[in-house]
Design an enzyme around this catalytic site. Structure first.
Site, mmCIF file in Angstrom:
data_model
loop_
_atom_site.group_PDB
_atom_site.id
_atom_site.type_symbol
_atom_site.label_atom_id
_atom_site.label_comp_id
_atom_site.label_asym_id
_atom_site.label_seq_id
_atom_site.Cartn_x
_atom_site.Cartn_y
_atom_site.Cartn_z
ATOM 1 N N HIS A 184 -1.288 0.178 -9.686
ATOM 2 C CA HIS A 184 -1.957 -0.727 -8.747
ATOM 3 C C HIS A 184 -2.617 -1.911 -9.477
ATOM 4 C CE1 HIS A 184 -3.788 -0.762 -4.470
ATOM 5 N NE2 HIS A 184 -3.681 -1.991 -4.929
ATOM 6 N N GLU A 193 -3.757 7.731 -5.037
ATOM 7 C CA GLU A 193 -3.996 7.008 -6.287
ATOM 8 C C GLU A 193 -5.239 7.546 -6.969
ATOM 9 O OE1 GLU A 193 -3.933 2.785 -5.501
ATOM 10 O OE2 GLU A 193 -1.888 2.870 -4.760
ATOM 11 N N ARG A 211 0.853 -1.193 0.000
ATOM 12 C CA ARG A 211 0.000 0.000 0.000
ATOM 13 C C ARG A 211 0.888 1.241 0.000
ATOM 14 N NH1 ARG A 211 -3.638 -2.536 -1.373
ATOM 15 N NH2 ARG A 211 -5.723 -2.770 -0.476
HETATM 16 P P1 NAP Z 1 -1.570 -11.324 4.964
HETATM 17 O O1 NAP Z 1 -1.587 -12.766 4.622
HETATM 18 O O2 NAP Z 1 -2.404 -10.839 6.079
HETATM 19 O O3 NAP Z 1 -0.045 -10.915 5.185
HETATM 20 C C1 NAP Z 1 0.376 -9.764 5.798
HETATM 21 C C2 NAP Z 1 1.585 -10.108 6.645
HETATM 22 O O4 NAP Z 1 2.125 -8.897 7.178
HETATM 23 C C3 NAP Z 1 1.252 -11.019 7.817
HETATM 24 O O5 NAP Z 1 2.156 -12.097 7.791
HETATM 25 C C4 NAP Z 1 1.461 -10.148 9.042
HETATM 26 O O6 NAP Z 1 1.941 -10.965 10.069
HETATM 27 C C5 NAP Z 1 2.492 -9.146 8.540
HETATM 28 N N1 NAP Z 1 2.466 -7.873 9.248
HETATM 29 C C6 NAP Z 1 1.422 -7.139 9.645
HETATM 30 N N2 NAP Z 1 1.830 -6.018 10.254
HETATM 31 C C7 NAP Z 1 3.178 -6.064 10.258
HETATM 32 C C8 NAP Z 1 4.179 -5.205 10.767
HETATM 33 N N3 NAP Z 1 3.863 -4.082 11.398
HETATM 34 N N4 NAP Z 1 5.465 -5.545 10.579
HETATM 35 C C9 NAP Z 1 5.781 -6.698 9.947
HETATM 36 N N5 NAP Z 1 4.881 -7.554 9.460
HETATM 37 C C10 NAP Z 1 3.589 -7.245 9.623
HETATM 38 O O7 NAP Z 1 -2.013 -10.455 3.703
HETATM 39 P P2 NAP Z 1 -1.700 -10.718 2.165
HETATM 40 O O8 NAP Z 1 -2.840 -11.430 1.555
HETATM 41 O O9 NAP Z 1 -0.345 -11.285 2.020
HETATM 42 O O10 NAP Z 1 -1.734 -9.201 1.636
HETATM 43 C C11 NAP Z 1 -0.850 -8.249 2.148
HETATM 44 C C12 NAP Z 1 -1.186 -6.865 1.682
HETATM 45 O O11 NAP Z 1 -0.840 -6.725 0.316
HETATM 46 C C13 NAP Z 1 -2.664 -6.489 1.716
HETATM 47 O O12 NAP Z 1 -3.057 -6.042 2.997
HETATM 48 C C14 NAP Z 1 -2.773 -5.406 0.662
HETATM 49 O O13 NAP Z 1 -2.630 -4.136 1.255
HETATM 50 C C15 NAP Z 1 -1.595 -5.679 -0.260
HETATM 51 N N6 NAP Z 1 -2.014 -6.119 -1.598
HETATM 52 C C16 NAP Z 1 -1.703 -5.351 -2.666
HETATM 53 C C17 NAP Z 1 -2.077 -5.776 -3.931
HETATM 54 C C18 NAP Z 1 -1.771 -4.956 -5.153
HETATM 55 O O14 NAP Z 1 -2.570 -4.960 -6.081
HETATM 56 N N7 NAP Z 1 -0.659 -4.272 -5.208
HETATM 57 C C19 NAP Z 1 -2.758 -6.981 -4.117
HETATM 58 C C20 NAP Z 1 -3.050 -7.721 -2.993
HETATM 59 C C21 NAP Z 1 -2.675 -7.296 -1.733
HETATM 60 P P3 NAP Z 1 1.964 -10.542 11.593
HETATM 61 O O15 NAP Z 1 0.671 -9.861 11.843
HETATM 62 O O16 NAP Z 1 2.151 -11.793 12.344
HETATM 63 O O17 NAP Z 1 3.158 -9.655 11.689
HETATM 64 C C1 GLV Z 2 -5.241 -4.893 -3.675
HETATM 65 O O1 GLV Z 2 -4.507 -3.993 -3.454
HETATM 66 C C2 GLV Z 2 -5.849 -5.679 -2.663
HETATM 67 O O2 GLV Z 2 -5.699 -5.376 -1.481
HETATM 68 O O3 GLV Z 2 -6.548 -6.643 -3.034
#
Ligand code: NAP
Ligand code: GLV
Length: 320
Positions: free
Chosen positions: A286, A267, A238
């Site tokens: 994005h 954005e 993000r």
């Molecule tokens: P997820 O499975 O919840 O993974 C997020 C990870 O970050 C968890 O392992 C969490 O573990 C860790 N985390 C949270 N706060 C933290 C901190 N302060 N320091 C270090 N680690 C931390 O989510 P995901 O499905 O992988 O998605 C992650 C993020 O990617 C989404 O929230 C979204 O914003 C972004 N995203 C972007 C796109 C795009 O189009 N560019 C697409 C999809 C997702 P702990 O809580 O144990 O630390």
């Molecule tokens: C994209 O950024 C998502 O969070 O799915």
């Protein structure tokens, strides 16, 4: 009587068709342009269900306009657009679209990693602009990905998928996460490091945490200074997790090899944004989860949740 559902974007009609048996649907008529805030606030008034995208803020202000609201589904895995505690305090369900976009987003992270390391967009501009006069030894030289060290901040679903791809490139994988991922360490050899050590030791730093109060500005001037002079930073999580102003100044001073960004504080990013003046910034609009298969799967998860709610069944993918 059918429940009222507001959808804040124009979505493919065949996707929303199953919902018509249960909902009177009001849809924003445009696919690209966001529903104006005032229109959204006015339209949500009688709604029991709301289907939003990551560009729509669901906050106290909106909830004050939506006394009948019972479920909000967002077409995203990230849910920083939703004030989840405000919803929960009113017993409103929130759902998102995890898992189905994990591999697609990890692919995009890797595309950014290769594009920045090997200067792909810059090389393409060079060719199209007629600068290619012939081959020479140090022409557009990049950095090797194979064998390099990648440091992933946030080893969740997408972070792990990125890490597994990195193994295919024979990379050394470091990570920082608030909770250790011991099973991953044992199975794949990913190595936990403290946050600052990931920054110091990595050739590629990938941000994959959610956006939260805790991660806002996580990578600022101090953290950028800790990184190797020729490191590459990728943020596909993000905007706002990386301080763009600090990043611009660091790059201007000649530190970092390159940066890959799929997300921005604002954005769409303004075309006169200082970061867009730099040749070693690869900027994307994005598109992390943007494949037809994945966006369809995401929409289907929202439909599933809205249908389950309407049928009084268990609603999956609730945000807790
Ligand atoms: P997820 O499975 O919840 O993974 C997020 C990870 O970050 C968890 O392992 C969490 O573990 C860790 N985390 C949270 N706060 C933290 C901190 N302060 N320091 C270090 N680690 C931390 O989510 P995901 O499905 O992988 O998605 C992650 C993020 O990617 C989404 O929230 C979204 O914003 C972004 N995203 C972007 C796109 C795009 O189009 N560019 C697409 C999809 C997702 P702990 O809580 O144990 O630390
Ligand atoms: C994209 O950024 C998502 O969070 O799915």
């Amino acid at each position: 009587m059918k429940k009222k559902l507001l959808i804040t974007r124009k979505l493919p009609s065949h996707i929303i068709e199953p919902l018509r048996n249960y909902y009177d649907i009001a849809e924003w008529s445009e696919e690209e342009a966001i529903m104006p805030r005032q229109r959204l606030l006015a339209s949500v008034k009688d709604c029991e269900a709301l289907w939003v995208t990551l560009a729509d803020k669901v906050d106290e202000e909106l909830l004050a306009h939506a006394p009948n609201l019972k479920i909000v589904s967002t077409l995203s895995v990230g849910f920083n657009n939703i004030d989840v505690s405000a919803l929960h305090s009113r017993d409103i369900i929130a759902t998102n679209t995890p898992d189905v976009l994990t591999d697609t987003t990890a692919d995009l992270v890797f595309a950014l990693l290769l594009a920045t390391a090997r200067r792909i967009p810059e090389a393409e501009r060079y060719l199209r602009e007629g600068q290619w006069q012939g081959w020479y030894p140090l022409q557009l030289v990049g950095k090797d990905v194979g064998g390099a060290t990648i440091g992933i901040i946030g080893l969740g679903r997408i972070g792990q998928a990125v890490a597994k791809r990195a193994l295919g490139f024979n990379m050394n994988v470091l990570y920082y996460n608030r909770s250790r991922k011991i099973a991953n360490e044992e199975q794949y050899g990913f190595q936990f490091r403290e946050f600052e050590d990931v920054l110091k030791e990595s050739d590629f730093v990938v941000i994959m945490t959610p956006y939260s109060k805790e991660t806002e500005g996580l990578i600022g001037a101090r953290e950028l200074a800790l990184m190797k002079d020729d490191a590459i930073l990728i943020n596909a999580a993000r905007g706002g997790i990386v301080d763009e102003d600090a990043l611009y100044h660091v790059l201007k001073d000649g530190k970092l090899w390159a940066v890959g960004l799929d997300v921005f504080e604002q954005e769409p990013v303004a075309l006169n944004h200082p970061l867009l003046t730099l040749p070693n910034v690869v900027a994307l609009p994005h598109i992390g989860s943007a494949t037809l298969q994945t966006r369809t799967a995401m929409m289907n998860l929202n439909v599933q949740a809205l249908l389950a709610y309407a049928q009084g069944q268990q609603v999956l993918n609730q945000i807790h």
